[in-house]
Design an enzyme around this catalytic site. Sequence first.
Site, PDB file in Angstrom:
ATOM      1  N   LYS A 102       1.243  -0.848  -0.032  1.00  0.00           N
ATOM      2  CA  LYS A 102      -0.190  -0.411  -0.299  1.00  0.00           C
ATOM      3  C   LYS A 102       1.141   1.479   0.504  1.00  0.00           C
ATOM      4  O   LYS A 102       1.730   1.753   1.031  1.00  0.00           O
ATOM      5  CB  LYS A 102      -1.093  -0.364   1.143  1.00  0.00           C
ATOM      6  N   GLY A 163      -8.362   9.210   9.362  1.00  0.00           N
ATOM      7  CA  GLY A 163      -8.716   9.494  10.663  1.00  0.00           C
ATOM      8  C   GLY A 163      -9.328  10.013  10.953  1.00  0.00           C
ATOM      9  O   GLY A 163     -10.016  10.544  12.097  1.00  0.00           O
ATOM     10  N   ALA A 189      -9.945   5.527   4.383  1.00  0.00           N
ATOM     11  CA  ALA A 189      -9.352   6.581   4.858  1.00  0.00           C
ATOM     12  C   ALA A 189     -10.746   7.396   4.483  1.00  0.00           C
ATOM     13  O   ALA A 189     -11.630   8.135   3.828  1.00  0.00           O
ATOM     14  CB  ALA A 189      -7.986   7.612   4.232  1.00  0.00           C
ATOM     15  N   GLY A 190     -10.683   7.823   6.473  1.00  0.00           N
ATOM     16  CA  GLY A 190     -12.138   8.297   6.441  1.00  0.00           C
ATOM     17  C   GLY A 190     -13.402   8.225   6.937  1.00  0.00           C
ATOM     18  O   GLY A 190     -14.183   8.591   7.479  1.00  0.00           O
ATOM     19  N   ALA A 211      -9.492   1.439   9.407  1.00  0.00           N
ATOM     20  CA  ALA A 211      -8.522   0.708  10.659  1.00  0.00           C
ATOM     21  C   ALA A 211      -9.397   1.822  11.216  1.00  0.00           C
ATOM     22  O   ALA A 211      -9.940   1.316  12.495  1.00  0.00           O
ATOM     23  CB  ALA A 211      -7.429   1.951  10.511  1.00  0.00           C
TER      24      ALA A 211
END
Lengths: 267, 76
Positions: A102, A163, A189-190, A211
């Site tokens: 990644k 995040g 992401a997000g 995550a």
Amino acid sequence: MPRPAADPGPWVVAGGELRSRLILGSGGFADLETFAAALAASDSDLVTVAMRRIDQAPPGLLDAILAGGARVLPNTAGCYSADDAVTTARLAREALETDWLKLEVIADPVTLLPDPEGTLAAARTLAAEGFRVFAYTSDDPVLGRRLEEAGCAAVMPLGSPIGSGLGILNPHAISLLREAVSVPVILDAGLGTASDAALALELGCDAILAATAISRSGDPVRMATAFRHAVQAGWLAGGAGRVPRRRHANASTPSEGLPDLRPGDGA
Amino acid sequence: MTANDHCTIAIEANGRPLDVPAGATVRDVVRLLGADPDERGVAVALDGAVVPRSRWSLTAVLALQRVEVVRATAGG
């Protein structure tokens, strides 16, 4: 009519077959036990890891991932230049014996937005070295196409800043990006909660990476379970085809056959 | 300092100065940093170039060289 399977079944990325459309980011968990429980609950079979100095990186994560039946997707998180990302990628390949990577080349520590020039340059170098590059990118369809041309195995557009938990701020751009490339699109992401993951799949993304949304939720194992169901729901809904949006109401109940219920005027 | 000063060289290991015996290999440095050289998921860069694990015990570290020893850890 036959009932469709709730499980989308395996999909292929970078020449490999994955069972789950949920890629789990390993960052942000309180401890290894919580991570392992969330991994099991998520049913994910691909987990990202970062490369860090051994004196600042406790051992054990890799074993937990492999024990959970998942493979690893090393990242270049924290790299601010193409050169750093390329060297980190080579370290990861040596350490983990995988060509999957990644790629993250970040522009600055405040926005954590991807640097398009650095990402493209590193993607070209790494693809030429045989890496199967999963490129973290903005939600720009043109850049996605350039990354595919550079040899990337998958593009990973952000829904919103890393995040932030803001979800998918520009669903239109994600669907355009989906149409612009033929390699898998993995929303990264997000994401803030499970419904964001469902939306990504409805928009045509092949998978999502989560995550923070799982690891820093109030109950990571419960949220991992929610994400597992969300990617299945999103995949089912996307394949079913949503109804068109309308400006005004449109009754689904027929107006014909309404009974006459006026009160009578008889005695 | 000790009598065998002349037998050590100064390198930088994971961002910190480290004195190692002259002739120390990459594998020795990994061990000096407290890691098991046979642990899965560890990699080494010497002055920014990756040293394959198969060459750790054949590669001597020279004075002033920068060694980075990394492992897979939680992230993204």
